[in-house]
Design a protein around this motif. Structure first.
Motif, PDB file in Angstrom:
ATOM      1  N   PRO A 134     -34.122 -52.122 102.254  1.00  0.00           N
ATOM      2  CA  PRO A 134     -33.438 -50.891 102.697  1.00  0.00           C
ATOM      3  C   PRO A 134     -31.927 -50.933 102.502  1.00  0.00           C
ATOM      4  CG  PRO A 134     -35.060 -51.588 104.312  1.00  0.00           C
ATOM      5  CD  PRO A 134     -34.954 -52.699 103.316  1.00  0.00           C
ATOM      6  N   ASP A 135     -31.308 -52.116 102.665  1.00  0.00           N
ATOM      7  CA  ASP A 135     -29.852 -52.192 102.482  1.00  0.00           C
ATOM      8  C   ASP A 135     -29.468 -51.858 101.057  1.00  0.00           C
ATOM      9  OD1 ASP A 135     -29.176 -52.974 105.123  1.00  0.00           O
ATOM     10  OD2 ASP A 135     -29.876 -54.989 104.685  1.00  0.00           O
ATOM     11  N   LEU A 136     -30.261 -52.334 100.091  1.00  0.00           N
ATOM     12  CA  LEU A 136     -29.995 -52.009  98.693  1.00  0.00           C
ATOM     13  C   LEU A 136     -30.236 -50.522  98.448  1.00  0.00           C
ATOM     14  CD1 LEU A 136     -29.192 -53.124  95.948  1.00  0.00           C
ATOM     15  CD2 LEU A 136     -31.597 -53.667  95.515  1.00  0.00           C
ATOM     16  N   HIS A 137     -31.286 -49.985  99.047  1.00  0.00           N
ATOM     17  CA  HIS A 137     -31.582 -48.561  98.911  1.00  0.00           C
ATOM     18  C   HIS A 137     -30.388 -47.706  99.346  1.00  0.00           C
ATOM     19  CE1 HIS A 137     -33.951 -44.823  99.222  1.00  0.00           C
ATOM     20  NE2 HIS A 137     -33.381 -44.649 100.402  1.00  0.00           N
ATOM     21  N   TYR A 138     -29.754 -48.080 100.446  1.00  0.00           N
ATOM     22  CA  TYR A 138     -28.667 -47.259 100.977  1.00  0.00           C
ATOM     23  C   TYR A 138     -27.357 -47.451 100.231  1.00  0.00           C
ATOM     24  CZ  TYR A 138     -31.638 -45.490 104.636  1.00  0.00           C
ATOM     25  OH  TYR A 138     -32.638 -44.838 105.297  1.00  0.00           O
ATOM     26  N   LEU A 139     -27.292 -48.429  99.321  1.00  0.00           N
ATOM     27  CA  LEU A 139     -26.133 -48.474  98.433  1.00  0.00           C
ATOM     28  C   LEU A 139     -26.051 -47.184  97.614  1.00  0.00           C
ATOM     29  CD1 LEU A 139     -26.180 -52.124  96.976  1.00  0.00           C
ATOM     30  CD2 LEU A 139     -24.632 -51.197  98.703  1.00  0.00           C
ATOM     31  N   GLY A 140     -27.231 -46.631  97.296  1.00  0.00           N
ATOM     32  CA  GLY A 140     -27.257 -45.381  96.543  1.00  0.00           C
ATOM     33  C   GLY A 140     -26.580 -44.246  97.292  1.00  0.00           C
ATOM     34  N   TYR A 141     -26.819 -44.151  98.593  1.00  0.00           N
ATOM     35  CA  TYR A 141     -26.161 -43.110  99.385  1.00  0.00           C
ATOM     36  C   TYR A 141     -24.683 -43.419  99.593  1.00  0.00           C
ATOM     37  CZ  TYR A 141     -30.565 -40.789 100.335  1.00  0.00           C
ATOM     38  OH  TYR A 141     -31.739 -40.096 100.194  1.00  0.00           O
ATOM     39  N   ALA A 142     -24.331 -44.710  99.677  1.00  0.00           N
ATOM     40  CA  ALA A 142     -22.917 -45.073  99.777  1.00  0.00           C
ATOM     41  C   ALA A 142     -22.159 -44.598  98.540  1.00  0.00           C
ATOM     42  CB  ALA A 142     -22.764 -46.581  99.960  1.00  0.00           C
ATOM     43  N   MET A 143     -22.809 -44.706  97.378  1.00  0.00           N
ATOM     44  CA  MET A 143     -22.182 -44.215  96.153  1.00  0.00           C
ATOM     45  C   MET A 143     -21.942 -42.707  96.235  1.00  0.00           C
ATOM     46  SD  MET A 143     -21.533 -46.618  93.936  1.00  0.00           S
ATOM     47  CE  MET A 143     -21.418 -45.749  92.376  1.00  0.00           C
ATOM     48  N   ILE A 144     -22.914 -41.964  96.741  1.00  0.00           N
ATOM     49  CA  ILE A 144     -22.738 -40.521  96.869  1.00  0.00           C
ATOM     50  C   ILE A 144     -21.639 -40.202  97.876  1.00  0.00           C
ATOM     51  CG2 ILE A 144     -23.869 -38.330  97.368  1.00  0.00           C
ATOM     52  CD1 ILE A 144     -24.897 -39.734  94.865  1.00  0.00           C
ATOM     53  N   ASP A 145     -21.535 -41.003  98.945  1.00  0.00           N
ATOM     54  CA  ASP A 145     -20.471 -40.793  99.929  1.00  0.00           C
ATOM     55  C   ASP A 145     -19.094 -40.836  99.269  1.00  0.00           C
ATOM     56  OD1 ASP A 145     -22.047 -40.419 102.198  1.00  0.00           O
ATOM     57  OD2 ASP A 145     -22.125 -42.559 102.656  1.00  0.00           O
ATOM     58  N   GLY A 146     -18.926 -41.745  98.300  1.00  0.00           N
ATOM     59  CA  GLY A 146     -17.638 -41.823  97.610  1.00  0.00           C
ATOM     60  C   GLY A 146     -17.316 -40.556  96.843  1.00  0.00           C
ATOM     61  N   TYR A 275     -29.566 -48.174  84.265  1.00  0.00           N
ATOM     62  CA  TYR A 275     -29.008 -49.517  84.419  1.00  0.00           C
ATOM     63  C   TYR A 275     -29.311 -50.115  85.784  1.00  0.00           C
ATOM     64  CZ  TYR A 275     -25.039 -47.003  86.573  1.00  0.00           C
ATOM     65  OH  TYR A 275     -24.254 -46.198  87.359  1.00  0.00           O
ATOM     66  N   LEU A 276     -30.131 -49.435  86.565  1.00  0.00           N
ATOM     67  CA  LEU A 276     -30.556 -49.984  87.847  1.00  0.00           C
ATOM     68  C   LEU A 276     -32.058 -49.780  88.002  1.00  0.00           C
ATOM     69  CD1 LEU A 276     -30.910 -47.134  89.534  1.00  0.00           C
ATOM     70  CD2 LEU A 276     -28.450 -47.387  89.835  1.00  0.00           C
ATOM     71  N   ASP A 277     -32.663 -50.581  88.870  1.00  0.00           N
ATOM     72  CA  ASP A 277     -34.088 -50.471  89.148  1.00  0.00           C
ATOM     73  C   ASP A 277     -34.297 -49.239  90.013  1.00  0.00           C
ATOM     74  OD1 ASP A 277     -36.700 -50.658  89.967  1.00  0.00           O
ATOM     75  OD2 ASP A 277     -36.641 -52.791  90.425  1.00  0.00           O
ATOM     76  N   THR A 278     -34.761 -48.161  89.404  1.00  0.00           N
ATOM     77  CA  THR A 278     -34.798 -46.884  90.106  1.00  0.00           C
ATOM     78  C   THR A 278     -35.732 -46.893  91.315  1.00  0.00           C
ATOM     79  OG1 THR A 278     -36.496 -46.087  88.568  1.00  0.00           O
ATOM     80  CG2 THR A 278     -34.195 -45.576  88.045  1.00  0.00           C
ATOM     81  N   ALA A 279     -36.708 -47.791  91.340  1.00  0.00           N
ATOM     82  CA  ALA A 279     -37.637 -47.833  92.475  1.00  0.00           C
ATOM     83  C   ALA A 279     -36.950 -48.256  93.773  1.00  0.00           C
ATOM     84  CB  ALA A 279     -38.794 -48.787  92.170  1.00  0.00           C
ATOM     85  N   LEU A 280     -35.785 -48.889  93.669  1.00  0.00           N
ATOM     86  CA  LEU A 280     -35.080 -49.396  94.838  1.00  0.00           C
ATOM     87  C   LEU A 280     -34.054 -48.404  95.385  1.00  0.00           C
ATOM     88  CD1 LEU A 280     -34.428 -53.052  93.611  1.00  0.00           C
ATOM     89  CD2 LEU A 280     -36.232 -52.272  95.155  1.00  0.00           C
ATOM     90  N   PHE A 281     -33.864 -47.295  94.694  1.00  0.00           N
ATOM     91  CA  PHE A 281     -32.794 -46.365  95.054  1.00  0.00           C
ATOM     92  C   PHE A 281     -33.361 -44.994  95.405  1.00  0.00           C
ATOM     93  CE2 PHE A 281     -30.611 -49.743  92.959  1.00  0.00           C
ATOM     94  CZ  PHE A 281     -29.371 -49.785  93.570  1.00  0.00           C
ATOM     95  N   PRO A 282     -32.553 -44.124  95.992  1.00  0.00           N
ATOM     96  CA  PRO A 282     -33.056 -42.795  96.377  1.00  0.00           C
ATOM     97  C   PRO A 282     -33.534 -42.005  95.165  1.00  0.00           C
ATOM     98  CG  PRO A 282     -30.891 -43.222  97.343  1.00  0.00           C
ATOM     99  CD  PRO A 282     -31.137 -44.303  96.349  1.00  0.00           C
ATOM    100  N   TYR A 283     -34.345 -41.002  95.433  1.00  0.00           N
ATOM    101  CA  TYR A 283     -34.700 -40.060  94.383  1.00  0.00           C
ATOM    102  C   TYR A 283     -33.480 -39.225  94.020  1.00  0.00           C
ATOM    103  CZ  TYR A 283     -39.760 -40.815  94.526  1.00  0.00           C
ATOM    104  OH  TYR A 283     -41.014 -41.366  94.420  1.00  0.00           O
ATOM    105  N   PHE A 284     -33.454 -38.833  92.761  1.00  0.00           N
ATOM    106  CA  PHE A 284     -32.387 -37.988  92.237  1.00  0.00           C
ATOM    107  C   PHE A 284     -32.209 -36.731  93.092  1.00  0.00           C
ATOM    108  CE2 PHE A 284     -31.704 -34.154  89.658  1.00  0.00           C
ATOM    109  CZ  PHE A 284     -30.451 -34.407  89.114  1.00  0.00           C
ATOM    110  N   GLU A 285     -33.306 -36.057  93.383  1.00  0.00           N
ATOM    111  CA  GLU A 285     -33.231 -34.801  94.131  1.00  0.00           C
ATOM    112  C   GLU A 285     -32.634 -35.012  95.523  1.00  0.00           C
ATOM    113  OE1 GLU A 285     -36.574 -34.338  91.135  1.00  0.00           O
ATOM    114  OE2 GLU A 285     -35.840 -35.913  92.475  1.00  0.00           O
ATOM    115  N   ASP A 286     -32.991 -36.128  96.175  1.00  0.00           N
ATOM    116  CA  ASP A 286     -32.467 -36.406  97.510  1.00  0.00           C
ATOM    117  C   ASP A 286     -30.964 -36.687  97.457  1.00  0.00           C
ATOM    118  OD1 ASP A 286     -35.021 -36.115  98.474  1.00  0.00           O
ATOM    119  OD2 ASP A 286     -35.438 -38.267  98.540  1.00  0.00           O
ATOM    120  N   ALA A 287     -30.527 -37.432  96.442  1.00  0.00           N
ATOM    121  CA  ALA A 287     -29.104 -37.749  96.311  1.00  0.00           C
ATOM    122  C   ALA A 287     -28.285 -36.486  96.048  1.00  0.00           C
ATOM    123  CB  ALA A 287     -28.899 -38.762  95.184  1.00  0.00           C
TER     124      ALA A 287
END
Length: 356
Positions: A134-146, A275-287
């Motif tokens: 989950p911590d890796l998953h939420y890196l995706g949302y941290a990127m969107i926060d920026g 360039y990232l393992d998409t299974a570990l990150f949020p869906y495009f639509e959610d981001a």
């Protein structure tokens, strides 16, 4: 690693720092190279009686003139971000006196954090071992926060009213990047302009489908997981966005497309070589929806920005193919980036045709 400065340069730098950067403290100046070469020179500065080290950034010796301009742009945006919610290294000072170190430089905070690493072998990002599940998953949302904080910044109040050309930003993009692509035969004598599949269709589609929903904002221009610093320990959050040399006042949706375009989709065209393992990150639509909720922006035209971002990157990285064609870079590098260019244009065309 070799000493970053010659003795006479070090003496001039020491005097300038004493006069302009009080945060460095007092005592004997210590300098340590962090990186150097063809990219920006990064040097850690410290004093014996100082409280904390700082970072100096400058263009490399014998760099193209644009490199020095990029250093000035970085300094301008970092200074403007002081006191804002945009994660960034604290800014301490800029020097445009070439007599000090032979070119402009600036001094900023050393960021306590880590960046993802993009492997030139596998073309995949790697992460700090502490971040899994989950911590890796939420890196995706941290990127969107920026991107959210950049998009929400009042750039006029920050003093960035002349930092870019936001008027008709989208209308100018195809001509801008086709012009750069057309410049490579002159820049690299011996390289012949190529007939790239999908380029004409994508160019025409972009010009014919410009959305009217965007509004100007600060954009990074090269927003990726290896151009930010994450806090060292979970929960996932940005410590700073770095490498601002391509920043401008444009459309932040293009930064969103640059990052979210790597994410898996519930529906539609999937990224061909993320360039990232998409299974570990949020869906495009959610981001994308998350960005829209946090900024109040209309994200319905996100596919347009995906096409534009892929088109833009294809035009930019064709220069690496040109370098290999004229012997500046090895043939293997040319083949690698030729594939990138073709994949990007193929994805852009597929998205454009699906949206037509």
């Amino acid at each position: 690693m070799s000493a970053p400065f010659q003795p006479e340069e070090r003496e001039r730098l020491d005097a300038w720092l004493q006069a302009n950067i009080p945060a460095l403290g007092e005592g004997v100046l210590k300098t340590e190279s962090v990186s150097g070469g063809t990219s920006n020179i990064v040097v850690r500065l410290a004093r014996e009686n100082g409280l904390r080290p700082l970072i100096l950034r400058k263009a490399p010796d014998r760099a193209p003139p644009a490199s020095e301009k990029a250093i000035q742009r970085e300094a301008t945006v970092l200074k403007a971000l002081t006191g804002s919610r945009v994660p960034h290294p604290g800014f301490h000072g800029f020097c445009d006196d070439n007599a000090i170190l032979g070119g402009p430089f600036y001094v900023m905070d050393q960021v306590d954090g880590w960046a993802a690493d993009l492997s030139p072998v596998t073309d995949q990002m790697s992460y700090k071992p502490d971040f899994t599940g989950p911590d890796l998953h939420y890196l995706g949302y941290a990127m969107i926060d920026g991107i959210v904080e950049m998009a929400n910044l009042d750039y006029l109040a920050a003093g960035l009213e002349t930092f870019g050309k936001p008027d008709r930003f989208l209308e100018r993009q195809v001509e801008r990047w086709r012009g750069q692509l057309d410049s490579y035969p002159q820049r690299y004598p011996g390289y012949e302009k190529r007939d790239l599949p999908g380029l004409a269709y994508v160019s025409d589609w972009l010009n014919a489908n410009i959305p009217g929903t965007g509004r100007p904002g600060l954009m990074h221009g090269d927003y990726a997981m290896n151009n930010v610093m994450f806090a060292n320990r979970p929960p996932a959050r940005l410590a700073a966005i770095i490498d601002w040399e391509t920043a401008t006042i444009g459309d932040p949706m293009l930064d969103l497309a640059a990052y979210a375009g790597q994410l898996r989709r519930r529906d539609g065209v999937q990224p061909a070589r993320p360039y990232l393992d998409t299974a570990l990150f949020p869906y495009f639509e959610d981001a994308v929806d998350y960005f829209g909720e946090k900024t109040g922006r209309d994200v319905s035209a996100i596919d347009y920005y995906l096409v534009l971002q892929k088109f833009r990157m294809a035009c930019i990285i064709e220069y690496k193919v040109a370098e290999a064609a004229v012997g500046i870079a090895p043939p293997e590098k040319g083949k690698r980036f030729d594939n990138f260019v073709r994949v990007l244009l193929g994805e852009a065309e597929a998205l454009a045709r699906a949206a037509a």
